[in-house]
Design a protein around this motif. Structure first.
Motif, PDB file in Angstrom:
ATOM      1  N   ARG A  32     -14.253 -31.073 -22.146  1.00 16.96           N
ATOM      2  CA  ARG A  32     -15.176 -30.592 -21.104  1.00 16.96           C
ATOM      3  C   ARG A  32     -15.792 -31.752 -20.346  1.00 16.96           C
ATOM      4  O   ARG A  32     -15.795 -31.784 -19.124  1.00 16.96           O
ATOM      5  CB  ARG A  32     -16.315 -29.800 -21.750  1.00 16.96           C
ATOM      6  CG  ARG A  32     -16.011 -28.381 -21.943  1.00 16.96           C
ATOM      7  CD  ARG A  32     -17.278 -27.582 -22.256  1.00 16.96           C
ATOM      8  NE  ARG A  32     -16.881 -26.455 -23.062  1.00 16.96           N
ATOM      9  CZ  ARG A  32     -16.898 -26.441 -24.385  1.00 16.96           C
ATOM     10  NH1 ARG A  32     -17.357 -27.458 -25.075  1.00 16.96           N
ATOM     11  NH2 ARG A  32     -16.468 -25.377 -25.030  1.00 16.96           N
ATOM     12  N   GLY A  50     -13.517 -19.403 -15.148  1.00 17.13           N
ATOM     13  CA  GLY A  50     -13.631 -19.204 -16.600  1.00 17.13           C
ATOM     14  C   GLY A  50     -14.778 -20.049 -17.120  1.00 17.13           C
ATOM     15  O   GLY A  50     -14.669 -20.719 -18.139  1.00 17.13           O
ATOM     16  N   ASP A  70     -16.089 -15.748 -13.946  1.00 20.20           N
ATOM     17  CA  ASP A  70     -15.506 -15.411 -15.253  1.00 20.20           C
ATOM     18  C   ASP A  70     -15.217 -13.919 -15.273  1.00 20.20           C
ATOM     19  O   ASP A  70     -15.897 -13.134 -14.605  1.00 20.20           O
ATOM     20  CB  ASP A  70     -16.481 -15.782 -16.379  1.00 20.20           C
ATOM     21  CG  ASP A  70     -15.774 -15.957 -17.705  1.00 20.20           C
ATOM     22  OD1 ASP A  70     -15.582 -17.116 -18.142  1.00 20.20           O
ATOM     23  OD2 ASP A  70     -15.379 -14.928 -18.322  1.00 20.20           O
ATOM     24  N   ALA A  99      -9.580 -14.617 -12.237  1.00 24.46           N
ATOM     25  CA  ALA A  99      -9.081 -15.928 -11.784  1.00 24.46           C
ATOM     26  C   ALA A  99      -7.867 -15.805 -10.859  1.00 24.46           C
ATOM     27  O   ALA A  99      -7.599 -16.694 -10.062  1.00 24.46           O
ATOM     28  CB  ALA A  99      -8.713 -16.760 -13.009  1.00 24.46           C
TER      29      ALA A  99
HETATM   30  C1  SAM Z   1     -11.958 -20.485 -24.041  1.00 26.33           C
HETATM   31  S1  SAM Z   1     -13.117 -19.837 -22.881  1.00 26.33           S
HETATM   32  C2  SAM Z   1     -13.609 -21.304 -22.001  1.00 26.33           C
HETATM   33  C3  SAM Z   1     -15.009 -21.188 -21.428  1.00 26.33           C
HETATM   34  C4  SAM Z   1     -15.544 -22.473 -20.792  1.00 26.33           C
HETATM   35  N1  SAM Z   1     -14.695 -22.944 -19.713  1.00 26.33           N
HETATM   36  C5  SAM Z   1     -15.702 -23.548 -21.841  1.00 26.33           C
HETATM   37  O1  SAM Z   1     -15.093 -24.607 -21.727  1.00 26.33           O
HETATM   38  O2  SAM Z   1     -16.473 -23.326 -22.778  1.00 26.33           O
HETATM   39  C6  SAM Z   1     -12.100 -19.026 -21.695  1.00 26.33           C
HETATM   40  C7  SAM Z   1     -12.908 -18.286 -20.628  1.00 26.33           C
HETATM   41  O3  SAM Z   1     -12.008 -17.803 -19.625  1.00 26.33           O
HETATM   42  C8  SAM Z   1     -12.419 -16.500 -19.260  1.00 26.33           C
HETATM   43  N2  SAM Z   1     -11.273 -15.786 -18.712  1.00 26.33           N
HETATM   44  C9  SAM Z   1     -10.183 -15.331 -19.377  1.00 26.33           C
HETATM   45  N3  SAM Z   1      -9.350 -14.706 -18.531  1.00 26.33           N
HETATM   46  C10 SAM Z   1      -9.910 -14.775 -17.300  1.00 26.33           C
HETATM   47  C11 SAM Z   1      -9.522 -14.309 -16.011  1.00 26.33           C
HETATM   48  N4  SAM Z   1      -8.389 -13.646 -15.826  1.00 26.33           N
HETATM   49  N5  SAM Z   1     -10.336 -14.575 -14.965  1.00 26.33           N
HETATM   50  C12 SAM Z   1     -11.504 -15.249 -15.141  1.00 26.33           C
HETATM   51  N6  SAM Z   1     -11.928 -15.709 -16.344  1.00 26.33           N
HETATM   52  C13 SAM Z   1     -11.146 -15.472 -17.412  1.00 26.33           C
HETATM   53  C14 SAM Z   1     -12.950 -15.898 -20.560  1.00 26.33           C
HETATM   54  O4  SAM Z   1     -13.771 -14.780 -20.333  1.00 26.33           O
HETATM   55  C15 SAM Z   1     -13.676 -17.093 -21.162  1.00 26.33           C
HETATM   56  O5  SAM Z   1     -15.021 -17.148 -20.754  1.00 26.33           O
END
Ligand code: SAM
Length: 211
Positions: A32, A50, A70, A99
């Motif tokens: 990150r 996300g 997200d 996304a």
């Molecule tokens: C592993 S988490 C990472 C969160 C953050 N970026 C972090 O580093 O802590 C993945 C994130 O992607 C989001 N996500 C999954 N599919 C998605 C989509 N199609 N569009 C937008 N967000 C999505 C999930 O809801 C989740 O919050």
């Protein structure tokens, strides 16, 4: 092998939201921080796709303008709370959005950041296309992701673990070739960097520049 679907991902992250920071806060931190350092180098208007619970939001330079999106409302609620508590006035938008169908104009952002996201979406290639669409020419897509092993015992493990991982919301076997094939087909991007990241170098920071 069943694939990832949007409803499944939403359900998975509804479950993860209350404990996400505890489980995934530290382990993914270097990835990150490195992505945000790259985004800060570029500056300007940045889209964080996300954005999750917003663990990275306070690391963006206060001179940047941040939009975070997200698919999971419970994850975003935590991000909103964080923005209020830390008074992150440079975070302009936090919105529920897929996304793959970003509700933003073409050529709008200086950088698009997606941390640990691209292997969790149903259609990674179409999603990457939309990231590039909203980027300004010369802008950068900055990803950090688990990249599956090409061969050997790690590949065997990742394939065996894949069905369980699907239910948790990600694809552990996601191969590097999928990204190189996407970039070749897209034709409008140049790979600027692939950098190994912890844990164990199984993750990569990846930067593409929009031509
Ligand atoms: C592993 S988490 C990472 C969160 C953050 N970026 C972090 O580093 O802590 C993945 C994130 O992607 C989001 N996500 C999954 N599919 C998605 C989509 N199609 N569009 C937008 N967000 C999505 C999930 O809801 C989740 O919050």
């Amino acid at each position: 092998m069943g694939d990832i679907d949007r409803a499944g991902v939403e359900k998975a992250y509804e479950r993860w939201a209350p404990v996400y920071d505890l489980v995934f806060g530290k382990v993914f931190d270097e990835g990150r921080q490195s992505t945000i350092a790259e985004a800060n180098r570029i500056g300007g208007r940045i889209l964080d796709v996300g954005v999750g619970t917003g663990l990275s939001l306070s690391d963006y330079a206060r001179t940047t303008k941040i939009c975070g999106v997200d698919i999971s409302e419970p994850m975003l609620r935590r991000a909103q709370q964080r923005v209020r508590e830390l008074k992150l006035s440079n975070v302009e938008v936090l919105a529920v959005m897929d996304a793959k169908n970003l509700a933003f104009a073409d050529n709008l952002f200086d950088a698009v950041v997606a941390q640990y996201v691209i292997t969790a979406v149903p259609d990674p290639e179409a999603t990457l296309d939309d990231f590039i669409r909203v980027l300004k020419p010369g802008g950068e897509l900055i990803l950090v992701n688990h990249i599956g092993a090409e061969t050997g015992p790690r590949r065997m493990f990742e394939l065996a673990f894949a069905p369980i991982a699907r239910r948790l919301g990600w694809r552990p076997e996601f191969p590097w070739a999928r990204l190189t094939n996407w970039a070749a087909r897209h034709g409008g991007v140049t790979l600027a960097e692939r950098r190994p990241m912890p844990p164990l170098g199984h993750f990569s920071l990846i930067r593409y520049r929009k031509n």
